[in-house]
Scaffold this active site. Sequence first.
Site, PDB file in Angstrom:
ATOM      1  N   ARG A  39     -10.976   0.036  14.673  1.00 19.06           N
ATOM      2  CA  ARG A  39     -10.817   0.840  13.473  1.00 19.06           C
ATOM      3  C   ARG A  39     -11.803   0.260  12.465  1.00 19.06           C
ATOM      4  NH1 ARG A  39      -4.749   1.330  11.169  1.00 19.06           N
ATOM      5  NH2 ARG A  39      -5.330  -0.739  10.463  1.00 19.06           N
TER       6      ARG A  39
ATOM      7  N   LYS B  74       0.846  -1.206   0.000  1.00 23.71           N
ATOM      8  CA  LYS B  74       0.000   0.000   0.000  1.00 23.71           C
ATOM      9  C   LYS B  74       0.875   1.248   0.000  1.00 23.71           C
ATOM     10  CE  LYS B  74      -0.401  -0.260   5.034  1.00 23.71           C
ATOM     11  NZ  LYS B  74      -1.236  -0.762   6.142  1.00 23.71           N
TER      12      LYS B  74
ATOM     13  N   TYR C 191      17.381  29.663   9.398  1.00 24.05           N
ATOM     14  CA  TYR C 191      16.225  30.428   9.872  1.00 24.05           C
ATOM     15  C   TYR C 191      16.133  30.401  11.386  1.00 24.05           C
ATOM     16  CZ  TYR C 191      14.394  30.606   5.103  1.00 24.05           C
ATOM     17  OH  TYR C 191      14.210  30.845   3.770  1.00 24.05           O
TER      18      TYR C 191
ATOM     19  N   MET D 210      13.299  24.566   3.305  1.00 23.29           N
ATOM     20  CA  MET D 210      12.487  23.853   2.314  1.00 23.29           C
ATOM     21  C   MET D 210      13.348  22.966   1.416  1.00 23.29           C
ATOM     22  SD  MET D 210       9.888  25.301  -0.599  1.00 23.29           S
ATOM     23  CE  MET D 210       8.653  25.978   0.480  1.00 23.29           C
TER      24      MET D 210
HETATM   25  C1  LIG Z   1      -0.534  -1.832   6.623  1.00 21.67           C
HETATM   26  C2  LIG Z   1      -1.126  -3.082   7.094  1.00 21.67           C
HETATM   27  C3  LIG Z   1      -0.322  -4.174   7.411  1.00 21.67           C
HETATM   28  C4  LIG Z   1       1.176  -4.111   7.403  1.00 21.67           C
HETATM   29  O1  LIG Z   1       1.604  -3.529   8.612  1.00 21.67           O
HETATM   30  P1  LIG Z   1       3.148  -3.422   8.969  1.00 21.67           P
HETATM   31  O2  LIG Z   1       3.151  -2.883  10.341  1.00 21.67           O
HETATM   32  O3  LIG Z   1       3.736  -2.473   7.987  1.00 21.67           O
HETATM   33  O4  LIG Z   1       3.689  -4.788   8.836  1.00 21.67           O
HETATM   34  C5  LIG Z   1      -0.941  -5.346   7.767  1.00 21.67           C
HETATM   35  N1  LIG Z   1      -2.289  -5.436   7.818  1.00 21.67           N
HETATM   36  C6  LIG Z   1      -3.085  -4.403   7.534  1.00 21.67           C
HETATM   37  C7  LIG Z   1      -4.554  -4.565   7.627  1.00 21.67           C
HETATM   38  C8  LIG Z   1      -2.546  -3.185   7.171  1.00 21.67           C
HETATM   39  O5  LIG Z   1      -3.343  -2.159   6.898  1.00 21.67           O
END
Ligand SMILES: *Cc1c(COP(=O)(O)O)cnc(C)c1O
Length: 373
Positions: A130, A35, A257, A305
């Site tokens: 969640r 993802k 800065y 930046m």
């Molecule tokens: C992102 C995610 C993972 C992976 O989690 P990590 O901590 O990066 O291993 C596993 N299961 C779900 C449902 C996720 O959203």
Amino acid sequence: MPRPIHAVIHSDALRHNMAVVRARAQDANLWAVVKANAYGHGIEHVFEAFRAADGFALLDLQEAERVRQLGWRGPILLLEGVFELRDLELCSRLGLWHVVHNEAQIDMLAAHKTHTPHRVFLKLNSGMNRLGFKPQSYRAAWARLNALPQVEEISLITHFSDADGEQGIARQLAVFQAAVEGLPGERSICNSAATLRFASGDAQARQDWVRGGIALYGSSPDYPSTSSAGWDLQPAMSLRTAIIGMQQLQVGDTVGYGSRFVAPVPMTIGIAACGYADGYPRICDTGTPILVDGVRTRTIGRVSMDMLALDLTPLLAQGRAAGLGSEVTLWGKASAAHGATVLPIDEVAACAQTVGYELMCAVAPRVAMQLEA
Ligand SMILES: *Cc1c(COP(=O)(O)O)cnc(C)c1O
């Protein structure tokens, strides 16, 4: 010449980390979680290394399309399931497996016209609060899905809130076991932290599929308890740039800065072409570790930046000729010519009061990426 900042993606590290996670997962299947554009590494960059996984897990439908376009015919799992009815058409067309975490998604499935029934992962809310069905409504959801002609196979999934921490997984694992008792179907419960910490010794934890994310990219899911080296993980991304300016400071001179850094002694500093617009956290002010030609030093003053300042004292003390063009590694690995010294992303993240996940996901689009075989 383009601005010198770039991210190098190390395929050998991706392969190595996958082998580490696999060893922990033993006989379980492995989802490579890609993802957020493979945690900022680029799906196209990680694909070849992760081909050895049993499936790809992600949540954007466009990312699922990209994985299919790369030629992947195996399982793809949508971790948040579908967002609207027509997403199910894409699932049918591309053969995507999808999480079902609420009644609305079951309604959509019931309304979906398809010749190919779907494989779904029914999500239990075992305490994260969640996504997912509460334990008391889980079986009813399962029965509803099981009665649908649109559903071919139901797998069971949940997600841990504290796999990386002191609390661990015992409480949620017990909730999961009780809720799914007697239900058929494959199970998937472990993320990286749970896989590394608990899966190898506990068949109830590793189950049929583990979901490896952050560990595959070489960041430790439970830093600082265990470092990436402690888990034998290697950085899959090195954010590198070069020194484009030099300044000699007298006692009392200030840097950047807000004049936040005041030179206590005469010193030489370098200006690196990397700033918060590249995804480097602005909060990483004086003291954040950074490598110059593979030698560890620190940032100085405020990150701006497009630039940041760094202390060249440790290099000059070693008699090294650091200057314009010297290699700067913000995190990851210095180049082989500079000893491939590692600066774990987790150390930089800790200085930014965050986790490696956030830094790798936040590398800006203006930073060019190169895949290193
Ligand atoms: C992102 C995610 C993972 C992976 O989690 P990590 O901590 O990066 O291993 C596993 N299961 C779900 C449902 C996720 O959203």
